[in-house]
Write a protein that holds these residues in place. Structure first.
Motif, PDB file in Angstrom:
ATOM      1  N   CYS A   9       8.961 -11.068   3.487  1.00  0.00           N
ATOM      2  CA  CYS A   9       8.877  -9.617   3.020  1.00  0.00           C
ATOM      3  C   CYS A   9       9.371  -8.622   3.789  1.00  0.00           C
ATOM      4  O   CYS A   9       9.711  -7.583   3.592  1.00  0.00           O
ATOM      5  N   ILE A  10       9.572  -8.877   5.035  1.00  0.00           N
ATOM      6  CA  ILE A  10      10.072  -8.013   6.009  1.00  0.00           C
ATOM      7  C   ILE A  10      11.727  -7.810   5.667  1.00  0.00           C
ATOM      8  O   ILE A  10      12.409  -8.613   5.256  1.00  0.00           O
ATOM      9  N   LEU A  11      11.960  -6.232   5.522  1.00  0.00           N
ATOM     10  CA  LEU A  11      13.405  -5.933   5.257  1.00  0.00           C
ATOM     11  C   LEU A  11      13.579  -6.085   3.706  1.00  0.00           C
ATOM     12  O   LEU A  11      14.483  -5.746   3.095  1.00  0.00           O
ATOM     13  N   CYS A  12      12.693  -6.565   2.917  1.00  0.00           N
ATOM     14  CA  CYS A  12      12.818  -6.668   1.398  1.00  0.00           C
ATOM     15  C   CYS A  12      11.856  -5.763   0.700  1.00  0.00           C
ATOM     16  O   CYS A  12      12.185  -4.762  -0.055  1.00  0.00           O
ATOM     17  N   LYS A  13      10.682  -5.968   1.138  1.00  0.00           N
ATOM     18  CA  LYS A  13       9.346  -5.082   0.398  1.00  0.00           C
ATOM     19  C   LYS A  13       9.518  -4.706  -0.872  1.00  0.00           C
ATOM     20  O   LYS A  13       9.646  -3.629  -1.410  1.00  0.00           O
ATOM     21  N   TYR A  14       9.638  -6.012  -1.813  1.00  0.00           N
ATOM     22  CA  TYR A  14       9.619  -5.805  -3.233  1.00  0.00           C
ATOM     23  C   TYR A  14       7.997  -5.394  -3.654  1.00  0.00           C
ATOM     24  O   TYR A  14       7.135  -5.878  -2.797  1.00  0.00           O
ATOM     25  N   THR A  15       8.030  -4.559  -4.498  1.00  0.00           N
ATOM     26  CA  THR A  15       6.532  -4.232  -4.841  1.00  0.00           C
ATOM     27  C   THR A  15       5.949  -4.914  -6.177  1.00  0.00           C
ATOM     28  O   THR A  15       4.993  -4.178  -6.534  1.00  0.00           O
ATOM     29  N   ASP A  16       6.475  -5.562  -6.617  1.00  0.00           N
ATOM     30  CA  ASP A  16       6.166  -6.125  -7.906  1.00  0.00           C
ATOM     31  C   ASP A  16       4.474  -6.719  -7.772  1.00  0.00           C
ATOM     32  O   ASP A  16       3.927  -6.805  -8.748  1.00  0.00           O
ATOM     33  N   CYS A  17       4.416  -7.361  -6.487  1.00  0.00           N
ATOM     34  CA  CYS A  17       2.938  -7.861  -6.628  1.00  0.00           C
ATOM     35  C   CYS A  17       1.576  -6.617  -6.444  1.00  0.00           C
ATOM     36  O   CYS A  17       0.941  -6.773  -7.157  1.00  0.00           O
ATOM     37  N   VAL A  18       2.218  -5.406  -5.845  1.00  0.00           N
ATOM     38  CA  VAL A  18       1.541  -4.369  -6.178  1.00  0.00           C
ATOM     39  C   VAL A  18       0.953  -3.812  -7.525  1.00  0.00           C
ATOM     40  O   VAL A  18      -0.399  -3.638  -7.608  1.00  0.00           O
ATOM     41  N   GLU A  19       1.841  -4.109  -8.316  1.00  0.00           N
ATOM     42  CA  GLU A  19       1.960  -3.560  -9.881  1.00  0.00           C
ATOM     43  C   GLU A  19       0.517  -4.499 -10.435  1.00  0.00           C
ATOM     44  O   GLU A  19       0.108  -3.904 -11.421  1.00  0.00           O
ATOM     45  N   VAL A  20       0.511  -5.566 -10.160  1.00  0.00           N
ATOM     46  CA  VAL A  20      -0.377  -6.778 -10.946  1.00  0.00           C
ATOM     47  C   VAL A  20      -1.793  -6.648 -10.000  1.00  0.00           C
ATOM     48  O   VAL A  20      -2.730  -7.138 -10.589  1.00  0.00           O
ATOM     49  N   CYS A  21      -1.911  -6.075  -8.882  1.00  0.00           N
ATOM     50  CA  CYS A  21      -3.038  -6.068  -8.177  1.00  0.00           C
ATOM     51  C   CYS A  21      -4.319  -5.404  -8.664  1.00  0.00           C
ATOM     52  O   CYS A  21      -4.228  -4.144  -8.965  1.00  0.00           O
ATOM     53  N   PRO A  22      -5.386  -6.039  -9.240  1.00  0.00           N
ATOM     54  CA  PRO A  22      -6.574  -5.387  -9.962  1.00  0.00           C
ATOM     55  C   PRO A  22      -7.067  -4.690  -8.843  1.00  0.00           C
ATOM     56  O   PRO A  22      -8.070  -3.652  -9.186  1.00  0.00           O
ATOM     57  N   VAL A  23      -7.283  -4.750  -7.575  1.00  0.00           N
ATOM     58  CA  VAL A  23      -8.281  -4.251  -6.828  1.00  0.00           C
ATOM     59  C   VAL A  23      -7.446  -3.206  -5.544  1.00  0.00           C
ATOM     60  O   VAL A  23      -7.952  -2.763  -4.707  1.00  0.00           O
ATOM     61  N   ASP A  24      -6.066  -3.120  -5.627  1.00  0.00           N
ATOM     62  CA  ASP A  24      -5.414  -2.219  -4.989  1.00  0.00           C
ATOM     63  C   ASP A  24      -5.357  -2.475  -3.615  1.00  0.00           C
ATOM     64  O   ASP A  24      -5.802  -1.904  -2.647  1.00  0.00           O
ATOM     65  N   CYS A  25      -5.299  -3.847  -3.261  1.00  0.00           N
ATOM     66  CA  CYS A  25      -5.770  -4.341  -1.735  1.00  0.00           C
ATOM     67  C   CYS A  25      -4.129  -4.429  -0.879  1.00  0.00           C
ATOM     68  O   CYS A  25      -4.188  -5.059   0.289  1.00  0.00           O
ATOM     69  N   GLU A  39     -10.361  -6.760   1.223  1.00  0.00           N
ATOM     70  CA  GLU A  39     -10.293  -6.133  -0.168  1.00  0.00           C
ATOM     71  C   GLU A  39      -9.902  -7.282  -1.300  1.00  0.00           C
ATOM     72  O   GLU A  39     -10.104  -7.242  -2.560  1.00  0.00           O
ATOM     73  N   CYS A  40      -9.089  -8.135  -0.892  1.00  0.00           N
ATOM     74  CA  CYS A  40      -8.495  -9.213  -1.711  1.00  0.00           C
ATOM     75  C   CYS A  40      -9.664 -10.164  -2.682  1.00  0.00           C
ATOM     76  O   CYS A  40     -10.621 -10.265  -1.711  1.00  0.00           O
ATOM     77  N   ILE A  41      -9.511 -10.107  -3.852  1.00  0.00           N
ATOM     78  CA  ILE A  41     -10.363 -10.972  -4.682  1.00  0.00           C
ATOM     79  C   ILE A  41      -9.994 -12.282  -4.837  1.00  0.00           C
ATOM     80  O   ILE A  41     -10.564 -13.029  -5.629  1.00  0.00           O
ATOM     81  N   ASP A  42      -9.033 -12.788  -4.079  1.00  0.00           N
ATOM     82  CA  ASP A  42      -8.230 -14.024  -4.479  1.00  0.00           C
ATOM     83  C   ASP A  42      -7.885 -14.601  -5.860  1.00  0.00           C
ATOM     84  O   ASP A  42      -8.072 -15.645  -6.446  1.00  0.00           O
ATOM     85  N   CYS A  43      -7.468 -13.469  -6.869  1.00  0.00           N
ATOM     86  CA  CYS A  43      -7.140 -13.582  -8.216  1.00  0.00           C
ATOM     87  C   CYS A  43      -5.902 -14.292  -8.305  1.00  0.00           C
ATOM     88  O   CYS A  43      -5.616 -14.623  -9.483  1.00  0.00           O
ATOM     89  N   ALA A  44      -4.877 -14.402  -7.327  1.00  0.00           N
ATOM     90  CA  ALA A  44      -3.643 -15.031  -7.321  1.00  0.00           C
ATOM     91  C   ALA A  44      -2.529 -14.427  -8.110  1.00  0.00           C
ATOM     92  O   ALA A  44      -1.522 -14.970  -8.318  1.00  0.00           O
ATOM     93  N   LYS A  78      -4.161   0.271   9.297  1.00  0.00           N
ATOM     94  CA  LYS A  78      -3.300   1.438   9.865  1.00  0.00           C
ATOM     95  C   LYS A  78      -2.478   1.833   8.761  1.00  0.00           C
ATOM     96  O   LYS A  78      -2.072   3.155   9.022  1.00  0.00           O
ATOM     97  N   TRP A  79      -2.044   1.158   7.700  1.00  0.00           N
ATOM     98  CA  TRP A  79      -1.085   1.688   7.038  1.00  0.00           C
ATOM     99  C   TRP A  79      -1.791   2.286   5.436  1.00  0.00           C
ATOM    100  O   TRP A  79      -2.870   1.962   5.341  1.00  0.00           O
ATOM    101  N   PRO A  80      -1.028   3.040   5.031  1.00  0.00           N
ATOM    102  CA  PRO A  80      -1.349   3.680   3.638  1.00  0.00           C
ATOM    103  C   PRO A  80      -1.382   2.655   2.573  1.00  0.00           C
ATOM    104  O   PRO A  80      -0.685   1.984   2.434  1.00  0.00           O
ATOM    105  N   ASN A  81      -2.415   2.798   1.721  1.00  0.00           N
ATOM    106  CA  ASN A  81      -2.662   1.800   0.680  1.00  0.00           C
ATOM    107  C   ASN A  81      -1.348   2.220  -0.441  1.00  0.00           C
ATOM    108  O   ASN A  81      -1.095   3.388  -0.738  1.00  0.00           O
TER     109      ASN A  81
END
Length: 107
Positions: A9-25, A39-44, A78-81
Motif C-alpha cells: 500500500c505504501i506509495l500507492c494508497k488506493y482507497t477502493d477498500c475504504v469505500e466498502v468498509c461498513p464500519v469506517d475503520c 474497529e475492524c469487524i472482520d467482514c473481509a 494518530k492518523w485521521p479517519n
C-alpha cells in the motif's frame, strides 16, 4: 481477528477498500492506509477490493511483514479517519508490486 494493510500500500494508497468498509475503520497517512484493529469487524469486504493486494487477514500476513500488524494499530491512533474513496497517489502504478517499501513509509 482483524485485517492488516501491508507493505504494498505504501506509495500507492488506493482507497477502493475504504469505500466498502461498513464500519469506517480505515485511517489515512501521507502515503499509506491502516486499519484500526479495534474497529475492524472482520467482514473481509476490503481484502478483494484492494488493487494492490496489500490487505490480509491478521493470520495470513505474509512472512517478513508481521511488523505491519503493529503499525496498523499504532498509526490508526494518530492518523485521521478516511470514509470516502479518493484517487490513488500519482505514481501508484509505478510503485505497485515494488518490494520493501517500508523505508518510504511516512508517519
Amino acid at each position: 481477528m482483524t485485517f492488516v494493510v501491508t507493505d504494498n500500500c505504501i506509495l500507492c494508497k488506493y482507497t477502493d477498500c475504504v469505500e466498502v468498509c461498513p464500519v469506517d475503520c480505515f485511517y489515512e497517512g501521507p502515503n499509506f492506509l491502516v486499519i484500526d484493529p479495534d474497529e475492524c469487524i472482520d467482514c473481509a469486504l476490503c481484502e478483494p477490493e484492494c488493487p494492490a493486494n496489500a490487505i490480509f487477514s491478521e493470520d495470513e500476513v505474509p512472512k517478513g511483514q508481521e511488523i505491519f500488524t503493529q503499525l496498523n494499530e499504532e498509526l490508526a491512533q494518530k492518523w485521521p479517519n478516511i470514509t470516502e474513496m479518493k484517487g490513488p497517489l500519482p505514481d501508484a502504478k509505478k510503485w505497485d508490486g515494488v518490494e520493501g517499501k517500508i523505508q518510504y513509509l511516512e508517519k
